[in-house]
Write a protein that holds these residues in place. Structure first.
Motif, short mmCIF file in Angstrom:
data_model
loop_
_atom_site.label_atom_id
_atom_site.label_comp_id
_atom_site.label_asym_id
_atom_site.label_seq_id
_atom_site.Cartn_x
_atom_site.Cartn_y
_atom_site.Cartn_z
N GLU A 1 -3.01 -5.16 7.37
CA GLU A 1 -2.50 -6.74 7.43
C GLU A 1 -2.55 -7.13 8.76
O GLU A 1 -2.19 -9.11 8.33
N ASP B 1 -7.64 0.26 4.04
CA ASP B 1 -6.67 1.62 5.15
C ASP B 1 -6.17 1.92 4.75
O ASP B 1 -5.29 2.89 4.33
N GLY B 2 -5.72 1.72 3.15
CA GLY B 2 -5.25 1.93 2.44
C GLY B 2 -5.69 3.61 1.17
O GLY B 2 -5.10 4.56 1.43
N LYS C 1 -7.73 7.38 7.32
CA LYS C 1 -7.15 7.85 5.65
C LYS C 1 -8.40 8.25 5.22
O LYS C 1 -9.05 8.94 5.00
N MET D 1 7.26 -0.23 3.39
CA MET D 1 7.45 -0.95 2.90
C MET D 1 7.81 -0.15 1.08
O MET D 1 8.30 0.03 0.72
N LYS E 1 4.28 -10.18 10.51
CA LYS E 1 3.63 -9.11 10.96
C LYS E 1 2.72 -9.62 11.19
O LYS E 1 1.81 -9.00 12.16
N LEU F 1 1.06 -1.46 0.30
CA LEU F 1 -0.16 -0.31 -0.06
C LEU F 1 0.90 0.86 0.53
O LEU F 1 1.99 0.81 0.87
N HIS F 2 0.45 2.39 -0.54
CA HIS F 2 1.73 4.16 -0.72
C HIS F 2 1.34 4.22 0.66
O HIS F 2 2.29 4.73 0.43
N VAL F 3 0.44 4.08 1.28
CA VAL F 3 0.28 4.28 2.78
C VAL F 3 1.27 3.96 3.69
O VAL F 3 1.88 4.51 4.79
N ASP F 4 2.13 2.54 3.39
CA ASP F 4 2.48 1.97 3.83
C ASP F 4 4.20 2.40 4.20
O ASP F 4 4.95 1.44 3.35
N LYS G 1 9.47 -8.48 9.91
CA LYS G 1 8.27 -8.36 8.75
C LYS G 1 7.11 -9.49 8.10
O LYS G 1 6.10 -9.57 8.76
#
Lengths: 474, 314
Positions: free
Chosen positions: B295, B269-270, B25, A201, B9, A195-198, B6
């Motif tokens: 995630e 969420d994104g 968001k 990452m 997670k 995700l672009h908000v992560d 990671k």
């Protein structure tokens, strides 16, 4: 794709029909319709605003040229502006570097990165004769590496193994070294979806990109993405020096507004479209073609290219000759059916035909309802060669035998024969000047594409039967 | 080492991930967007309504649902029920809540194996949702089995198997390319014999426009029905929260072919959206079972209409 948008735009232009002059008040409605159509198509708001401002400004100052009605002039304007936003000429991959040329993909989860990598590998191998190596740096999603391995095997491409305990940087560095030693032309790097908000990452892929330094970094985006496509694209473009975009799942219905948004916001060209489940369902992106499809003008150029690539030239030429002599028989029909199937079936072809945008989906379904290619081919296969060229022979017991042999009923055989007769009749009708005209048109359209000899004949054999009179002979 | 953490997670215990934080968001777009739009505005005029329309549409609420909301605003404004922008804020919050279905909970309590058939387009997040769902049922003390019905996509079977192994959940699978209906049927037989509480069946992603693939789904359902007319007890569509207006088309087409009983929406969420939840509830009248807001394993949350609206607006 873009079907609904095309329909909406056609509607909005209807309000302009019959008007003699473009004025503030009479284009207002059309502009409103276009705006709504674009919103419904998920084009990002800011892109729509820019677009409509430009259209409005130019529409008012527009001199309606000779022979063009105001509505035609408006359509032309919208088309030009859309082409402009979606972005000029088609740009292909730039692989001119010391081999291996590294191509990396990035995108959200589920956008279609791994599938696109496999399709791209197939494309480079088949169309550009490159020796390709693929590697997966997705150490997160379960079985992502296996997925690429299986796909690589399917398309006969070399796969560089990696495993989830390794660091992405190390995997790609090793793969690059291997590619150098084995003289691969291209190395395709798959990465994990994110995700672009992560931010964690995004940092990871930024580091990977810096270290790998690929010549092409492609952003993979799902064509069904909503308003957020713009933000996602911007975030990825800010983090990575993108060189292009792959738009996936365009064989779904409608929308595709994301194409406009992503192109406009990133400023990067859309280089490929994913157009189906099959491994060869990846097409170079031609903005002008997409726009004309968008406006209901059909994508004839793609169709011609596809035909020239997939049609068996010799066989086709033979059946054209036969057709001209009026000797078109059932085995020719079978060849045509099979070739059509190869090109993705009736639906894929219809999508690209001019004027199809105006035909409602329900009518399309009806037109295709009777077309069961496999069954028709089975019936023809169950005939003797003599029966295929002399259909009058097919009576009573022969008919029953054919039906049994193909697992169908006598009525199915009848239906096929009737369709064949209809088709034959149409062929004869088309045999005259209309066909010649169409041919000339098609030949002209191929222009500089360097069409192989014999091509006009091919287009002639496909298109008249289908396009002329907008009726399908079978 | 970094990678090792990671990877895990998703298995970590959730830390302070309230719905409100996860939907930060989306809240920026809808709730805060709305407050700043209404801030200092005294009258409700057409300009304000135009801006409101833009706000709703860009939140992916959809044209039809937006029209509906605006229509009721107009009516109430003309009848002087809505006097100023403050009352408009509350009115909108209320109107949006009303679009949602009140009871969205999936009740899996039966005296037989409860079968959940999961369908959706490519890349929506079916397999991941199944993994998280299985784990959460397991945590509730239920026995779970998975059926690897995605026999088309390369390594989809392996993906589900990895999930099963990690969580000690049995996975019934055949090889890629085998008949999906028969895999799921086998799994059902096996789950029944072992008295498993919940069987979750994965299917291959397919675009809703592909008729023959949709027919295949219908066959899976038919085969299950032949065996037990209650099965599948839940046919759940998984939709990518980032998809735009097309999400509604997807839901309609899947509903037409296989008859849906619930929808789960992933990756919320994104995106700065969340509007798609309203559009789907409103246009299809189908309960939203779960929403994916992260995630982590606990980020797949049972959907609660009031909680959701509160998280967006407060």
């Amino acid at each position: 794709m873009f079907d609904n948008l095309t329909e909406r735009l056609s509607n909005s232009f209807k309000t302009l029909q019959g008007k003699s002059k473009l004025s503030q008040s009479n284009i207002k409605e059309a502009i409103r319709e276009v705006r709504r159509a674009l919103l419904e198509a998920d084009v990002a708001l800011e892109v729509i605003k820019t677009f409509l401002d430009r259209v409005q400004e130019k529409a008012l100052g527009l001199k309606v040229g000779e022979g063009l009605s105001p509505s035609q002039a408006f359509i032309k304007l919208v088309e030009t502006e859309l082409t402009d936003i979606i972005g000029g000429e088609n740009k292909t991959l730039d692989l001119k570097t010391q081999p291996p040329a590294v191509v990396m993909v990035a995108g959200l989860q589920g956008a279609g990165k791994t599938t696109s990598i496999a399709k791209l590998a197939h494309y480079l191998k088949e169309r550009e004769n490159k020796k390709v190596l693929v590697v997966s740096a997705d150490v997160y999603r379960p079985a992502a590496i296996e997925q690429l391995e299986v796909l690589a095997k399917q398309v006969g491409i070399d796969f560089f193994p990696s495993n989830i305990d390794q660091k992405p940087e190390k995997i790609v560095a090793d793969a690059k070294r291997h590619a150098q030693k084995q003289f691969h032309d291209v190395l395709l790097v798959d990465t994990a979806g994110r995700l672009h908000v992560d931010s964690e990452m995004m940092d990871e892929i930024q580091a990977l990109q810096k270290q790998v330094n690929p010549i092409e970094t492609l952003f993979v985006v799902d064509s069904m993405t909503g308003q957020d496509a713009a933000h996602t694209a911007k975030a990825f473009a800010d983090a990575l020096p993108l060189t292009g975009v792959i738009l996936t799942k365009t064989d779904g219905d409608a929308r595709g507004g994301a194409a406009l948004s992503v192109r406009h916001i990133t400023g990067k060209p859309i280089k490929f479209l994913g157009v189906g489940e099959k491994i060869d369902a990846l097409e170079p992106f031609h903005p002008e073609r997409i726009v004309s499809r968008l406006l209901g003008m059909g994508d004839v150029l793609s169709l011609v290219e596809e035909i020239s690539r997939k049609v068996d030239h010799k066989k086709a030429e033979k059946s054209v000759q036969k057709m001209a002599k009026g000797q078109f028989d059932l085995s020719d029909m079978r060849d045509q059916l099979l070739q059509m199937e190869q090109m993705g079936g009736m639906e894929a072809l219809m999508d690209k035909m001019p004027g199809m945008g105006q035909i409602p989906q329900s009518v399309k379904n009806q037109m295709m309802g009777g077309v069961d290619t496999k069954r028709m081919v089975a019936i023809i296969n169950s005939m003797t060669p003599k029966e295929r060229s002399h259909i009058k022979l097919i009576k009573g017991s022969r008919k029953n035998r054919i039906a049994k042999g193909s697992g169908t009923g006598p009525q199915d055989v009848n239906k096929l024969l009737k369709q064949f007769e209809k088709m034959q009749k149409q062929m004869k009708k088309m045999g005259g000047g209309k066909m010649q005209k169409m041919m000339a048109k098609m030949a002209g359209m191929q222009g500089d594409n360097g069409a192989p000899a014999g091509m006009p004949d091919l287009s002639k054999m496909k298109l008249p039967g289908m396009g002329g009179g907008n009726k399908f002979p079978f | 080492m970094f990678n090792f953490f990671k990877k895990d997670k998703s298995d970590k215990i959730e830390k302070g991930s309230t719905l409100k934080q996860r939907l930060a968001k989306s809240r920026q777009k809808l709730g805060s967007g709305l407050s700043s739009l209404l801030l200092g505005k005294k009258v409700i005029d057409e300009d304000l309504l135009d801006e409101l329309e833009m706000l709703l549409i860009t939140a992916d609420i959809g044209i039809n649902t937006t029209d509906k909301v605006l229509e009721s605003v107009r009516q109430n404004a003309s009848r002087k029920v809505l006097k100023d922008s403050d009352s408009l804020y509350e009115f909108l919050k209320d109107a949006l809540t009303k679009l949602l279905i009140e009871d969205n909970q999936l009740n899996t309590d039966t005296n037989e194996t409860f079968v959940i058939l999961v369908v959706g387009i490519n890349g929506a997040g079916k397999t991941t949702t199944i993994g998280k769902l299985a784990k959460s049922f397991q945590n509730q003390g239920k026995s779970v089995m998975l059926a690897a019905g995605d026999t088309f996509r390369a390594a989809a079977v392996e993906q589900l198997k990895v999930w099963g192994e990690r969580n000690e959940i049995p996975v019934v699978a055949q090889t890629t390319g085998s008949d999906a209906a028969s895999v799921i049927y086998d799994a059902y037989e096996s789950a029944k014999a072992k008295n498993i509480d919940i069987l979750i069946a994965d299917t291959a992603g397919r675009l809703h426009t592909q008729g023959n693939l949709m027919q295949e789904l219908e066959k899976i359902k038919r085969v299950l029905k032949k065996h037990n007319e209650n099965a599948p007890h839940e046919t759940m569509l998984v939709i990518d929260g980032g998809s735009g207006q097309n999400a509604i088309n997807q839901a309609k087409e899947f509903n037409k072919t296989v008859g849906l009983s619930g929808i789960s929406i992933t990756k919320l969420d994104g995106t700065a959206k969340g509007g798609v939840v309203f559009a789907i509830s409103d246009e299809l009248k189908l309960p939203v079972r779960y929403i994916g807001v992260g995630e982590g394993i606990n980020d797949l949350k049972p959907f609660n209409a009031k909680e959701f609206v509160d998280a967006l607006f407060e």
